[in-house]
Write a protein that holds these residues in place. Structure first.
Motif, PDB file in Angstrom:
ATOM      1  N   SER A 111      29.427  37.883  43.043  1.00  0.00           N
ATOM      2  CA  SER A 111      29.591  38.896  44.085  1.00  0.00           C
ATOM      3  C   SER A 111      28.396  38.925  45.024  1.00  0.00           C
ATOM      4  O   SER A 111      28.490  39.483  46.124  1.00  0.00           O
ATOM      5  CB  SER A 111      29.771  40.274  43.446  1.00  0.00           C
ATOM      6  OG  SER A 111      28.615  40.623  42.708  1.00  0.00           O
TER       7      SER A 111
ATOM      8  N   TYR B 204      31.172  43.979  43.420  1.00  0.00           N
ATOM      9  CA  TYR B 204      32.536  43.854  42.903  1.00  0.00           C
ATOM     10  C   TYR B 204      32.882  44.995  41.953  1.00  0.00           C
ATOM     11  O   TYR B 204      34.048  45.328  41.789  1.00  0.00           O
ATOM     12  CB  TYR B 204      32.694  42.530  42.145  1.00  0.00           C
ATOM     13  CG  TYR B 204      32.947  41.307  43.000  1.00  0.00           C
ATOM     14  CD1 TYR B 204      32.927  41.355  44.387  1.00  0.00           C
ATOM     15  CD2 TYR B 204      33.210  40.079  42.392  1.00  0.00           C
ATOM     16  CE1 TYR B 204      33.151  40.225  45.146  1.00  0.00           C
ATOM     17  CE2 TYR B 204      33.440  38.938  43.148  1.00  0.00           C
ATOM     18  CZ  TYR B 204      33.409  39.014  44.521  1.00  0.00           C
ATOM     19  OH  TYR B 204      33.640  37.885  45.256  1.00  0.00           O
TER      20      TYR B 204
ATOM     21  N   ILE C  91      39.312  41.820  43.817  1.00  0.00           N
ATOM     22  CA  ILE C  91      38.428  40.809  43.218  1.00  0.00           C
ATOM     23  C   ILE C  91      39.177  39.502  43.014  1.00  0.00           C
ATOM     24  O   ILE C  91      38.640  38.418  43.255  1.00  0.00           O
ATOM     25  CB  ILE C  91      37.849  41.328  41.893  1.00  0.00           C
ATOM     26  CG1 ILE C  91      36.994  42.578  42.143  1.00  0.00           C
ATOM     27  CG2 ILE C  91      37.007  40.258  41.208  1.00  0.00           C
ATOM     28  CD1 ILE C  91      36.647  43.340  40.895  1.00  0.00           C
TER      29      ILE C  91
ATOM     30  N   ALA D   6      33.983  39.740  38.000  1.00  0.00           N
ATOM     31  CA  ALA D   6      34.964  38.772  38.496  1.00  0.00           C
ATOM     32  C   ALA D   6      35.620  38.014  37.345  1.00  0.00           C
ATOM     33  O   ALA D   6      36.809  37.693  37.400  1.00  0.00           O
ATOM     34  CB  ALA D   6      34.300  37.790  39.456  1.00  0.00           C
TER      35      ALA D   6
END
Length: 262
Positions: free
Chosen positions: A11, A42, A50, A76
């Motif tokens: 991120s 994120y 995401i 993620a």
């Protein structure tokens, strides 16, 4: 394909902590890194947001010739790694908080987890607790604002110390003797944590384990680079000038940074 690069994304710049371990473990590999800093953090995004970003970045890295992907972000990984594995037939390595080694290391039987809200609320994290926590008590602590300071290259000072004191105080009060750094940004403030915490508190993260697992997967797929002609390239979806500023601090040396066209 052996000379093709390994694609790594996060991120933001936190995944550079994982990139350090990959470079140390695999000095011959070329590395391409994406910091999705235009969308950080994120941990405050929905799983679908995401997944959309992860698909877009994975497609970009494959366009750069990546032979393997490392999702160097716990949030993620929780939201998107299975989706990516269903789309692409290549080694895809994710992150997960170090619940198993922390449960094995604790002496008090109480483990604390510092992580983003998205990681702590994910089904993947819940499954980790079910698999590895056993009789160990796990206490979680979201850390809003910490990623944003690290993104600015602020790794010490009163603001960082105030945040970390506030986040760790309830964990220490509960008797935690082992703390999991459950976000790839957090190893960059390890020294501050070690200064603030009692010396008997153990800090655990998974960057080195991810690098070893990546090596195993590359060997298994006969994709390990043979020569020393490794290169490194960096992209960001955020402020290119800012990443130029923080890269020497977090990566240890300057490098060219390109704007991510995704």
């Amino acid at each position: 394909m052996n000379a093709a690069p390994v694609g790594v994304f996060d991120s933001g710049v936190g995944g550079l902590s994982v990139l350090h371990e990959i470079r140390r473990q695999l000095p011959n590999e070329s590395l391409v890194y994406v910091a999705d800093s235009g969308y950080v953090p994120y941990g405050e995004k929905s799983p679908e947001q995401i997944r959309q970003r992860s698909r877009a970045i994975a497609g970009f890295l494959l366009g750069q010739g990546a032979k393997a992907l490392v999702v160097a972000c716990n949030t993620a990984t929780a939201a998107a790694v299975n989706d990516l594995r269903s789309l692409y037939d290549l080694p895809i390595i994710g992150m997960e908080p170090a619940v198993k080694p922390a449960a094995q290391a604790t002496r008090s039987g109480i483990v604390g987890v510092l992580a983003t809200t998205g990681t702590l609320q994910s089904a993947k994290f819940a499954a980790l607790l079910d698999r590895f926590a056993g009789s160990v008590k796990v206490i979680t602590q979201p850390c809003p604002g910490l990623v944003e300071l690290i993104e600015q290259g602020e790794l010490q000072g009163p603001r960082i110390e105030a945040l970390l004191r506030g986040f760790t105080a309830p964990l220490l009060a509960a008797g935690c003797d082992t703390l999991i750094l459950g976000c790839t940004h957090y190893p960059f403030v390890r020294q501050v944590l070690q200064h603030l915490l009692p010396p008997e508190v153990n800090l655990v993260d998974t960057g080195a384990a991810v690098a070893r697992y990546l090596q195993d997967r590359l060997v298994e797929a006969n994709l390990l680079a043979a020569g020393p002609a490794a290169v490194e390239r960096f992209w960001t979806s955020g402020d290119v000038k800012l990443m130029h500023k923080v890269l020497p601090v977090l990566w240890g040396r300057d490098a060219n940074v390109e704007w991510l066209p995704v």
